[in-house]
Scaffold this active site. Sequence first.
Site, PDB file in Angstrom:
ATOM      1  N   LYS A 121     -10.838  23.202  59.498  1.00 56.66           N
ATOM      2  CA  LYS A 121     -10.190  24.228  60.085  1.00 56.66           C
ATOM      3  C   LYS A 121     -11.317  25.548  60.245  1.00 56.66           C
ATOM      4  O   LYS A 121     -11.343  26.244  61.433  1.00 56.66           O
ATOM      5  CB  LYS A 121      -9.096  24.771  59.129  1.00 56.66           C
ATOM      6  N   THR A 122     -11.970  25.823  59.365  1.00 55.00           N
ATOM      7  CA  THR A 122     -13.049  26.745  59.212  1.00 55.00           C
ATOM      8  C   THR A 122     -14.082  26.568  60.379  1.00 55.00           C
ATOM      9  O   THR A 122     -14.383  27.628  61.342  1.00 55.00           O
ATOM     10  CB  THR A 122     -13.645  27.045  57.949  1.00 55.00           C
ATOM     11  N   GLU A 165      -7.016  30.353  61.291  1.00 57.56           N
ATOM     12  CA  GLU A 165      -6.925  29.160  60.551  1.00 57.56           C
ATOM     13  C   GLU A 165      -5.525  29.302  60.472  1.00 57.56           C
ATOM     14  O   GLU A 165      -4.827  30.228  59.952  1.00 57.56           O
ATOM     15  CB  GLU A 165      -7.614  29.268  59.323  1.00 57.56           C
TER      16      GLU A 165
END
Length: 468
Positions: A121-122, A165
């Site tokens: 996600k990051t 996110e």
Amino acid sequence: MAPGLPTAMDRPHFIGIGGAGMSGIAKILAQRGAEVAGSDAKESATAEALRALGATVHIGHAAGHLADDASCVVVSSAIREDNPELVRAAELGVPVVHRSDALAALMDGLRPIAVAGTHGKTTTTSMLAVSLTELGRRPSYAIGGDLDAPGSNALHGEGEIFVAEADESDRSFHKYAPEVAIILNVELDHHANYASMEEIHESFETFVGRIVPGGTLVISSDHEGARELTRRLRASAGSAGSVRTVTYGEAPDADVRVTSVVPQGLKSEVTAEFEGAPLTFTVSVPGRHYAHNAVAALAAGVALGIPAGELAPALAAYTGVKRRLQLKGEAAGVQVIDSYAHHPTEMTADLEAMRAAAGDARILVVFQPHLFSRTRELGKEMGQALALADSSVVLDIYPAREDPIPGVTSELIIEAARAAGADVTPVHDQAEIPDAVAGMAKPGDLVLTMGAGDVTDLGPLILDRLSK
């Protein structure tokens, strides 16, 4: 209040303001004109960055830190009910807002891209934030890590796009209503909150149901959990509604098919078939999984109307996120790299990426397990992942928000690693790590500090010891 400032959030107080998710929201609110205050357990560069934006940051938790005129108290799922500031908020009647609700309020009225998945996600959120900025789109973003450039995890931009996110760990991603949602993968993790893959799939289905009508779901065609989710969505009557689904990956049936990932040192050249034509571009970080993240970002940007031919070269501007295979430095011919990987899938992906980039160099890992529950459920797989390294040092479990579980120690990982043929050494005192690594490392080696806890602090200490 400044334009765009959510109602009742003009004087917010954050408990745990230094956390990755919390600090990002606090920064955006401060940039929008809010009088931000909060507390954290210890001093940090994040606390200083918040103060530079005008925020008041207290170190330690005490009832007196909460101002009587605070408009709300923002908390994450990690804050316990007996926190003195939370108790004081109840006495004063100050509304308590969960981090996810605060983030959802910040996205209101904009065009949100929400990036979900068990891993990646990051990185994917960061790729979008950087490339959209490179194109002059001036996005707002909230990321779980600090970008190499400009060095922050959050920004209030003047454009219409908000990239964030979407965290499944506590089901907080159910709060968002994205125009475009990305699902990178779906695996069982966060065992304190999910008991089975069925619960995980149900949670992701709820998230997909939050996509606004006319929006787009971008989802992996390669990861089995994601493919199963796609099957479930298509089997549910009216599940997609007016939402368009775009699959990406190396599978033959992918809508956006990745046809080539060529390692080029610490970069990759990626080719994907997009809208019937091949598109080749550079990803400035190594590893097949990062290449796939870039393709997901590309598909999401196109869903918002940005031409693929413009967005693809802009992705090369992404040079990494702190703690995601971040080069910390080199001493005595040894490179020290920091990895946030703490789940077996992430560990395997990062180690495979480093193996492709390392050539004949040895890979030495300093691994710190994260959470007792995760170690109990996935310790065997963590050990097997460590077999990809030439040698590993394993620390004690970083507890984070959890209390110890009887019988759950790093030994579970060490036994599994040795059974898989790995060379593993247990070290219980972190102060011993710099000497231990200096005794193992040779010129040309790569050292990875790996885990989601404070193992990241060891990189500079290892470099200092190697330099001597």
